[in-house]
Write a protein that holds these residues in place. Structure first.
Motif, PDB file in Angstrom:
ATOM      1  N   PRO A 289       0.905  13.298  -5.038  1.00  0.00           N
ATOM      2  CA  PRO A 289       0.999  12.422  -4.386  1.00  0.00           C
ATOM      3  C   PRO A 289       0.467  11.136  -4.344  1.00  0.00           C
ATOM      4  O   PRO A 289      -0.546  11.348  -5.543  1.00  0.00           O
ATOM      5  N   ILE A 290       1.142  10.264  -4.324  1.00  0.00           N
ATOM      6  CA  ILE A 290       0.461   8.715  -5.221  1.00  0.00           C
ATOM      7  C   ILE A 290       0.127   7.950  -4.494  1.00  0.00           C
ATOM      8  O   ILE A 290       1.038   7.374  -3.069  1.00  0.00           O
ATOM      9  N   ASN A 291      -1.174   7.114  -4.869  1.00  0.00           N
ATOM     10  CA  ASN A 291      -1.630   6.400  -3.739  1.00  0.00           C
ATOM     11  C   ASN A 291      -2.392   5.364  -4.633  1.00  0.00           C
ATOM     12  O   ASN A 291      -2.976   5.345  -5.419  1.00  0.00           O
ATOM     13  N   PHE A 292      -2.402   3.624  -4.210  1.00  0.00           N
ATOM     14  CA  PHE A 292      -2.048   2.707  -4.788  1.00  0.00           C
ATOM     15  C   PHE A 292      -2.506   1.665  -3.852  1.00  0.00           C
ATOM     16  O   PHE A 292      -1.416   1.804  -2.916  1.00  0.00           O
ATOM     17  N   GLU A 293      -2.951   0.342  -4.115  1.00  0.00           N
ATOM     18  CA  GLU A 293      -2.711  -0.612  -2.704  1.00  0.00           C
ATOM     19  C   GLU A 293      -2.584  -2.118  -4.298  1.00  0.00           C
ATOM     20  O   GLU A 293      -3.400  -1.960  -5.544  1.00  0.00           O
ATOM     21  N   LEU A 294      -1.976  -3.011  -4.073  1.00  0.00           N
ATOM     22  CA  LEU A 294      -1.754  -3.808  -4.514  1.00  0.00           C
ATOM     23  C   LEU A 294      -1.546  -5.246  -3.734  1.00  0.00           C
ATOM     24  O   LEU A 294      -1.061  -5.405  -3.377  1.00  0.00           O
TER      25      LEU A 294
ATOM     26  N   GLY B 281       4.828  14.223 -13.255  1.00  0.00           N
ATOM     27  CA  GLY B 281       4.215  13.323 -12.098  1.00  0.00           C
ATOM     28  C   GLY B 281       3.237  12.968 -10.923  1.00  0.00           C
ATOM     29  O   GLY B 281       3.212  12.897  -9.384  1.00  0.00           O
ATOM     30  N   MET B 282       2.063  13.769 -11.554  1.00  0.00           N
ATOM     31  CA  MET B 282       0.892  13.631 -11.051  1.00  0.00           C
ATOM     32  C   MET B 282       0.183  12.248 -11.500  1.00  0.00           C
ATOM     33  O   MET B 282       0.141  11.866 -12.588  1.00  0.00           O
ATOM     34  N   ALA B 283      -0.593  11.225 -10.456  1.00  0.00           N
ATOM     35  CA  ALA B 283      -1.635  10.307 -10.770  1.00  0.00           C
ATOM     36  C   ALA B 283      -2.791  11.365 -10.991  1.00  0.00           C
ATOM     37  O   ALA B 283      -3.455  11.349 -10.809  1.00  0.00           O
ATOM     38  N   VAL B 284      -3.313  11.205 -12.080  1.00  0.00           N
ATOM     39  CA  VAL B 284      -4.384  11.780 -12.979  1.00  0.00           C
ATOM     40  C   VAL B 284      -5.211  10.441 -12.767  1.00  0.00           C
ATOM     41  O   VAL B 284      -6.244  11.111 -13.651  1.00  0.00           O
TER      42      VAL B 284
ATOM     43  N   ALA C 109       1.026  -1.297  -0.154  1.00  0.00           N
ATOM     44  CA  ALA C 109      -0.466  -0.259  -0.033  1.00  0.00           C
ATOM     45  C   ALA C 109       0.645   1.260  -0.104  1.00  0.00           C
ATOM     46  O   ALA C 109       1.654   1.139   1.049  1.00  0.00           O
ATOM     47  N   VAL C 110       0.427   1.696  -1.242  1.00  0.00           N
ATOM     48  CA  VAL C 110       1.131   3.274  -0.910  1.00  0.00           C
ATOM     49  C   VAL C 110       0.548   5.017  -0.795  1.00  0.00           C
ATOM     50  O   VAL C 110      -0.882   4.460  -1.246  1.00  0.00           O
ATOM     51  N   GLU C 111       0.698   5.373   1.081  1.00  0.00           N
ATOM     52  CA  GLU C 111      -0.311   6.415   0.497  1.00  0.00           C
ATOM     53  C   GLU C 111       0.751   7.623   0.933  1.00  0.00           C
ATOM     54  O   GLU C 111       1.774   8.351   0.785  1.00  0.00           O
ATOM     55  N   ASP C 112      -0.291   8.651  -0.065  1.00  0.00           N
ATOM     56  CA  ASP C 112       0.242   9.837  -0.527  1.00  0.00           C
ATOM     57  C   ASP C 112       1.611   9.900   0.033  1.00  0.00           C
ATOM     58  O   ASP C 112       2.524  11.163   0.246  1.00  0.00           O
ATOM     59  N   LEU C 113       2.281   8.895  -1.387  1.00  0.00           N
ATOM     60  CA  LEU C 113       3.910   9.356  -1.493  1.00  0.00           C
ATOM     61  C   LEU C 113       4.369  10.740  -2.590  1.00  0.00           C
ATOM     62  O   LEU C 113       3.863  10.452  -3.541  1.00  0.00           O
TER      63      LEU C 113
END
Length: 259
Positions: free
Chosen positions: A31-36, A226-229, A6-10
């Motif tokens: 910031p990047i957020n995702f779960e795997l 650089g952004m998650a769109v 899990a990545v939170e506000d990286l």
């Protein structure tokens, strides 16, 4: 259920607090957020310079984030548990030829992470090297070869073996097929999917090849400057893209394949 990764506000700010960087262009990620989850593939897609490779380096610990957190099996990764990250999150680099030391044998390349991270003796390490070479479709005798003695496809299999040798839970693959011809690329894609089924690996797959992305990924994260769109399930992204940049990527892909 706790995700595998899990990545939170990286976030990452290039050149922060460095006076000599003043006047130079800076790069901000996040910031990047995702779960795997185990057995799942997340594709990270974007044009050159979008921050895909930088994100990969943050995940494996090559670069340090400015802020945000990375969790593995619910445990926050810090400098105090860096070995856990080294063991469980491994990387396949973009240029397999350049990432393999030309002056030592393939066996020595695969032996190094075992010597540094395990308590195995020489016999046990050799057995593990042979087992891993077979796992990626190479022969035991390939451990005596040098980089220049291998084809591009074989070198990519060695890079995969090096990522697998410590029995990781997550593999981050940064454009692993960029230098391969289509027939070899297909073989490596099928090998990765086979290993994922057998080992329950989580894959972070970084690419701009939407054909491969659609074939192997469960979810997609679209990056721009650089952004998650946009993020979502693969079918959703391809069939109902919401972001203008995502729509442009999908339309270009569909025009290329004639659909």
């Amino acid at each position: 259920m706790i995700p595998l990764l899990a990545v939170e506000d990286l976030s990452y700010q290039q050149g922060r607090s460095r006076r000599w960087m003043r006047g130079r262009s800076q790069f901000h990620l996040g910031p990047i957020n995702f779960e795997l989850r185990a057995g799942e593939t997340l594709a990270i897609v974007g044009e050159n310079g979008s921050g895909k490779s930088l994100l990969a380096k943050l995940l494996v610990g090559v670069e340090t984030p400015s802020s945000g957190d990375i969790y593995l099996n619910g445990q926050r990764l810090t400098m105090h548990n860096i070995k856990q990250r080294c063991l469980n999150i491994r990387m396949i680099f973009q240029q397999s030829n350049e990432s393999l030391n030309p002056g030592i044998t393939i066996g020595s390349i695969l032996d190094e992470p075992l010597r540094l991270n395990t308590q195995m003796n020489a016999y046990e390490r050799n057995e593990k090297i042979v087992e891993t070479l077979k796992q990626v479709g190479l022969l035991p005798d390939h451990r005596y070869f040098y980089r220049h003695m291998l084809s591009d496809g074989q070198r990519q299999r060695v890079a995969l073996a090096r990522a697998l040798i410590l029995n990781p839970q997550v593999i981050v693959a940064d454009e692993p097929f960029a230098a391969l011809d289509p027939s070899v690329r297909s073989q490596i894609v099928n090998l990765l999917m086979k290993l994922q089924r057998e080992l329950g690996l989580g894959f972070i797959f970084i690419s701009h090849n939407l054909g491969i992305v659609r074939h192997i990924s469960d979810k997609i994260l679209i990056m721009q400057r650089g952004m998650a769109v946009e993020a979502g399930k693969t079918d959703t992204i391809f069939n109902w893209p919401k972001n203008e940049y995502t729509q442009k990527l999908v339309n270009s892909h569909q025009a290329l394949v004639g659909r």
